[in-house]
Scaffold this active site. Structure first.
Site, PDB file in Angstrom:
ATOM      1  CG  HIS A   3      -1.934   1.070   1.254  1.00 30.24           C
ATOM      2  ND1 HIS A   3      -2.979   1.125   0.354  1.00 30.24           N
ATOM      3  CD2 HIS A   3      -2.072   2.149   2.058  1.00 30.24           C
ATOM      4  CE1 HIS A   3      -3.725   2.176   0.613  1.00 30.24           C
ATOM      5  NE2 HIS A   3      -3.193   2.823   1.644  1.00 30.24           N
ATOM      6  N   PRO A  36       1.304  -2.249   5.557  1.00 32.56           N
ATOM      7  CG  PRO A  36       3.350  -2.759   6.485  1.00 32.56           C
ATOM      8  CD  PRO A  36       1.910  -3.030   6.631  1.00 32.56           C
ATOM      9  CD  GLU A  37       1.984  -7.946   3.791  1.00 33.71           C
ATOM     10  OE1 GLU A  37       1.673  -8.857   3.008  1.00 33.71           O
ATOM     11  OE2 GLU A  37       2.358  -8.151   4.969  1.00 33.71           O
ATOM     12  CG  MET A  38      -3.259  -6.777   0.004  1.00 32.49           C
ATOM     13  SD  MET A  38      -4.053  -8.393  -0.189  1.00 32.49           S
ATOM     14  CE  MET A  38      -5.445  -7.957  -1.228  1.00 32.49           C
TER      15      MET A  38
END
Length: 340
Positions: free
Chosen positions: A97, A141-143
């Site tokens: 993200h 920090p991902e989806m």
């Protein structure tokens, strides 16, 4: 001359037969196992709870590629675990993200054959694929999508609701656990049998002489102490074990509370660079030599490392045929992409 030629051929053939027998004998004591050639036997391994159906797999595949499961609406499971790139993203640290690199500099492990792992994630915190699918979706920090957002978006699209009813029955509750578990069910089917499996299953001609030599070295050096089982990895092991990891300063990951790190699978290893939990090494030869120093306390020569890498080529498997899915349209109730 003819006699010498015949004797030479006979000795060469005998040597090859002895080498094959020696390799087979060594394998029996290593714990190395083949992906079963028999479909019924394979299903017992990948679907012990009998959750796999054609409808759930089809829906799980669609959700695996679905970018609207992310807060921004542009990141899917396939972003970091790209099924066209060996199940990885091909970069040292996963990027999510807002173009955020993993704060611990963790590399994306492959999703292919992950069903055979003892645990999921580098620190082994998830017991299975269904549970694992919940983590990246929520991670900032991902989806970066909280469960409520995921549930809202899926339920706002009638075609998805109907697909869940078809897969689970008309009374299904389309909640976060069901959505992520369906992705995990699809991931259970991502198995890649290779020539190595053919060899273990009885085809002694499935590997070249050079690959058999590399396999012998792989066993003799002690690599199967961690890279064993069907996955040739997937268990939790101390890392580093006996020597300092050269690139320990990249990222801050130290394993679980006991310093244990999930052993990556060697299946399709030629397609999943860069290597190690922090993606610090791009060369397979260097990776083999680093393993020798850190885990086995031995120096592996360039020649021997190259022979082991030659064996790794036999671990490249046949991938399931995956067609990119078409997604149902959003509706007025579907929340808009959010890049904050």
């Amino acid at each position: 001359m003819k006699l010498f030629t015949l004797v030479g051929i006979s000795l060469f053939t005998s040597t090859l037969l002895l080498a094959n027998a020696t390799t087979a004998d060594k394998i029996n004591g290593t714990g190395l196992k083949a992906i079963p050639a028999d479909k019924a036997e394979l299903m017992k391994l990948i679907d012990p709870n009998k959750t796999i159906t054609d409808e759930k797999v089809a829906l799980g595949k669609q959700l695996y590629f679905e970018p609207r499961l992310s807060k921004s609406g542009i990141i899917s499971c396939n972003t970091c675990h790209n099924l066209g790139l060996g199940g990885v993203d091909g970069v040292p640290a996963a990027v999510g993200h807002n173009w955020t690199a993993n704060p611990h500099h963790l590399n994306s492990p492959t999703v292919y054959n992950a069903v055979f792992f003892d645990a999921q994630f580098w620190d082994g915190r998830s017991p299975d694929l269904e549970d694992q699918a919940q983590g990246p979706m929520q991670a900032a920090p991902e989806m970066a999508a909280p469960p409520s957002l995921v549930v809202e978006r899926i339920n706002s699209i009638p075609a998805y609701v109907e697909a869940f009813k078809k897969a689970y029955g008309k009374d299904v509750k389309v909640d976060f656990k069901t959505i992520t578990a369906t992705i995990g069910i699809f991931e259970r089917t991502l198995v890649t049998p290779s020539r190595f499996d053919d060899y273990l299953n009885g085809d002694k001609n499935a590997l070249s002489d050079a690959e058999k030599e590399g396999l012998n070295l792989f066993i003799d050096k002690g690599c199967t102490s961690c890279h064993t089982g069907i996955a040739l990895g997937g268990s939790m092991q101390p890392f580093p074990a006996v020597g300092k990891y050269t690139y320990a300063n990249i990222g801050d990951f130290k394993g679980d509370k006991n310093g244990m790190v999930k052993t990556p699978t060697l299946r399709n290893i030629t397609q999943t660079a860069p290597y190690f939990h922090n993606g610090a090494i791009w060369s397979l030869k260097e990776a083999v030599q680093e393993m020798g120093r850190t885990q086995l306390g031995t120096e592996i020569s360039d020649a021997d490392a190259n022979k082991i890498v030659t064996f790794f080529g036999a671990l490249t498997g046949k991938k399931p045929e995956i067609t990119y899915p078409q997604f149902p349209a959003s509706t007025a109730k579907t929340s808009k992409p959010d890049f904050k």
